[in-house]
Design a protein around this motif. Structure first.
Motif, PDB file in Angstrom:
ATOM      1  N   LEU A 101       0.830  -1.206   0.000  1.00 22.76           N
ATOM      2  CA  LEU A 101       0.000   0.000   0.000  1.00 22.76           C
ATOM      3  C   LEU A 101       0.866   1.258   0.000  1.00 22.76           C
ATOM      4  O   LEU A 101       0.554   2.244  -0.680  1.00 22.76           O
ATOM      5  N   VAL A 102       1.950   1.252   0.773  1.00 22.27           N
ATOM      6  CA  VAL A 102       2.847   2.409   0.798  1.00 22.27           C
ATOM      7  C   VAL A 102       3.447   2.639  -0.587  1.00 22.27           C
ATOM      8  O   VAL A 102       3.526   3.777  -1.073  1.00 22.27           O
ATOM      9  N   GLN A 103       3.875   1.570  -1.235  1.00 16.35           N
ATOM     10  CA  GLN A 103       4.440   1.699  -2.587  1.00 16.35           C
ATOM     11  C   GLN A 103       3.389   2.193  -3.580  1.00 16.35           C
ATOM     12  O   GLN A 103       3.676   2.996  -4.468  1.00 16.35           O
ATOM     13  N   ARG A 104       2.171   1.704  -3.396  1.00 15.08           N
ATOM     14  CA  ARG A 104       1.086   2.131  -4.291  1.00 15.08           C
ATOM     15  C   ARG A 104       0.795   3.623  -4.111  1.00 15.08           C
ATOM     16  O   ARG A 104       0.548   4.345  -5.077  1.00 15.08           O
ATOM     17  N   MET A 105       0.856   4.084  -2.871  1.00 14.56           N
ATOM     18  CA  MET A 105       0.637   5.509  -2.604  1.00 14.56           C
ATOM     19  C   MET A 105       1.748   6.336  -3.233  1.00 14.56           C
ATOM     20  O   MET A 105       1.496   7.406  -3.828  1.00 14.56           O
ATOM     21  N   SER A 106       2.968   5.867  -3.128  1.00  7.12           N
ATOM     22  CA  SER A 106       4.097   6.593  -3.720  1.00  7.12           C
ATOM     23  C   SER A 106       3.964   6.669  -5.239  1.00  7.12           C
ATOM     24  O   SER A 106       4.212   7.713  -5.850  1.00  7.12           O
ATOM     25  N   ALA A 107       3.543   5.558  -5.850  1.00  6.45           N
ATOM     26  CA  ALA A 107       3.361   5.546  -7.310  1.00  6.45           C
ATOM     27  C   ALA A 107       2.247   6.493  -7.730  1.00  6.45           C
ATOM     28  O   ALA A 107       2.341   7.194  -8.748  1.00  6.45           O
ATOM     29  N   ALA A 108       1.158   6.543  -6.941  1.00  2.00           N
ATOM     30  CA  ALA A 108       0.045   7.440  -7.263  1.00  2.00           C
ATOM     31  C   ALA A 108       0.479   8.903  -7.144  1.00  2.00           C
ATOM     32  O   ALA A 108       0.068   9.750  -7.937  1.00  2.00           O
ATOM     33  N   GLU A 109       1.315   9.191  -6.138  1.00  2.31           N
ATOM     34  CA  GLU A 109       1.818  10.559  -5.990  1.00  2.31           C
ATOM     35  C   GLU A 109       2.637  10.961  -7.212  1.00  2.31           C
ATOM     36  O   GLU A 109       2.481  12.067  -7.753  1.00  2.31           O
ATOM     37  N   GLN A 110       3.513  10.073  -7.661  1.00  3.12           N
ATOM     38  CA  GLN A 110       4.326  10.380  -8.827  1.00  3.12           C
ATOM     39  C   GLN A 110       3.454  10.538 -10.062  1.00  3.12           C
ATOM     40  O   GLN A 110       3.683  11.413 -10.913  1.00  3.12           O
ATOM     41  N   ARG A 111       2.425   9.723 -10.176  1.00  4.16           N
ATOM     42  CA  ARG A 111       1.497   9.836 -11.307  1.00  4.16           C
ATOM     43  C   ARG A 111       0.812  11.201 -11.306  1.00  4.16           C
ATOM     44  O   ARG A 111       0.632  11.819 -12.342  1.00  4.16           O
TER      45      ARG A 111
END
Length: 513
Positions: A39-49
């Protein structure tokens, strides 16, 4: 317009921060820990997106809004899942929201400052810098503050101050017009300068001085387009008539690409001296290179160099720099640039129309001067008076598309616009020839015969027209019932400008009267 975080984010974030539990006392299984890490990695990817979407939006790419909304929805899903997931570090997840909220506040502050700066400017990509030496030069100049690269590339002196004074007094209307026109075309032009490592302010300054952002501008010397390329120079950089006869010097994207390539060529030759490169842009690259070599690399403002350029070039260089300087520092000079709704969009015509007709039916809601210039700049292949078939897709803005659907597809304003653009001046002329019969001798009709009326004398058909002050090819074609393209072809006039000069004799081939 850049995508924005939803208005409820501050409240939602605050509420979620309040429910962040204390550090978990219970042990967390390896499975729960793996799910939390995901979930943390997914949040980081969404932020970059989301941040990538901001860049797209700043460059006028419609995908920016779609991507940003999708990224925000993904973030909300992650937060929901994190609340339910045992061992999920909710405070770490919410830190992403805090960063984006801060970025939102900072962006709002910049808007209040009404300083456009160099929005969306990306630091030069290393691969791009390897391919284009001048991009590497610009990257070095960027340093920690990339918004005002241009400031460090030029010398601010009394000549620049005098140029600023002129732009802010007699030439203020041209400055504002240039800004409005540029904002409409920015998504087409700015990426070409950005890819080649050149600052946006330089693009604006050159365009403002050269054409005020009118893509169909043509000089007495034959320079054409928003960046005013001469035919021979344009051909060197890929500009000129294409297979359809359209001269790509009038295309904003192509002109910006050629302009950036030309400037980087000058900068390489002239030891990165921007003033001298601008002098070459206006006064001839050969002259600039010769003066540079003879002076041993002395700068443009040294008398031994300055005096070797014509008066036009000595005026051109500081005026370009002054326009760029105001673009970067509007508040310093009390300048408030107009707000321009320039989100790119496509407009599909539901009925045949000309740009003149569209200009009338669109009105000027949201734009004091109406939308003819925007439509012409974004669709340089079409003459203003030419009829464009139904189904044609035009480049426009979201505001223009909305006004079109409201007023131009049908209804009283659409009908009025059609009547105005098809009005025939000749129909207003009333014949003042006396009515009645003229005696021609004693004619006797035989029984059963009806005397045939005498044929009307053929109206003399005009064969030539001398261009008067204020004439355009479109008006001449309307007056003599000609096709604009046929009239242009008969007289060797080049699309899309079809320029005519006062006193020019035109052949009226294929005209109705």
């Amino acid at each position: 317009m850049s995508p924005r975080l939803p208005k409820y984010w501050p409240l939602a974030a605050a509420a979620l921060l309040c429910i962040v539990p204390a550090a978990h006392a219970q042990r967390v299984s390896a499975k729960d820990r793996a799910a939390s890490d995901a979930l943390v990695q997914r949040m980081s990817a969404a932020e970059q997106r989301y941040r990538d979407a901001l860049v797209l939006a700043a460059n006028g790419d419609p995908k920016g809004t779609t991507e940003s909304n999708a990224a925000l929805e993904d973030m909300e899903d992650v937060v929901d899942a994190c609340v339910k997931q045992k061992g999920c570090p909710l405070s770490d997840v919410l830190a992403t929201w805090k960063r984006l909220l801060k970025a939102e506040v900072d962006a709002a502050g910049e808007e209040l400052d009404e300083d456009p700066g160099e929005e969306g400017l990306l630091e030069a990509d290393t691969a791009l810098a390897a391919d284009i030496p001048e991009a590497a030069r610009a990257a070095r100049l960027l340093g920690d503050d990339h918004r005002h690269t241009f400031d460090r590339m030029v010398e601010f002196n009394p000549a620049i101050q005098a140029g600023i004074r002129r732009w802010l007094t007699d030439m203020r209307p041209q400055l504002m017009t240039s800004y409005e026109n540029y904002r409409t075309m920015r998504h087409l032009m700015w990426p070409e300068f950005e890819r080649r490592g050149l600052p946006e302010a330089l693009l604006f300054g050159i365009m403002a001085k050269e054409s005020n952002g009118r893509v169909h501008a043509v000089s007495r010397a034959g320079a054409a387009g928003p960046m005013q390329f001469m035919p021979a120079t344009g051909r060197r950089f890929g500009l000129g008539p294409d297979d359809s006869g359209f001269d790509s010097r009038y295309d904003p994207r192509s002109a910006a690409m050629a302009s950036a390539a030309y400037l980087n060529e000058r900068l390489r030759q002239l030891n990165n001296d921007l003033e001298l490169s601008l002098a070459g842009y206006n006064g001839g690259e050969g002259r600039a290179l010769r003066v540079h070599r003879q002076s041993g690399g002395t700068g443009f403002w040294n008398a031994s160099v300055y005096d070797q350029f014509p008066a036009e070039t000595r005026d051109y260089v500081p005026m370009v720099i002054a326009a760029a300087w105001i673009y970067l520092h509007p508040r310093q000079y009390g300048v408030v640039f107009p707000k321009v709704d320039a989100q790119p969009a496509q407009l599909r015509l539901t009925r045949p129309a000309s740009i003149y007709e569209l200009t009338v039916c669109l009105g000027n809601s949201g734009n004091r001067d109406g939308y003819m210039r925007a439509l012409r700049n974004l669709n340089p292949r079409y003459e203003a008076e030419a009829w464009i078939p139904a189904g044609t897709v035009l480049s426009a803005t979201t505001r223009i598309v909305g006004l079109y659907h409201r007023h131009c597809e049908h209804g009283p304003r659409a009908d009025l616009a059609r009547a105005l653009v098809t009005a025939n001046v000749n129909a207003a002329i009333v014949s003042d020839t006396p009515a009645g019969n003229v005696a021609v001798g004693d004619l006797v009709s035989l029984p059963g015969e009806v005397a045939a009326p005498a044929p009307a004398p053929a109206k003399a058909r005009a064969r030539t027209h001398r261009v008067a002050k204020g004439d355009t090819l479109g008006r001449i074609a309307q007056r003599y019932d000609c096709e604009v393209k046929a009239l242009a072809r008969a007289n060797g006039l080049k699309a899309p400008a079809y320029s005519v000069r006062q006193g020019q004799q035109l052949k009226l081939e294929g005209c109705g009267s």
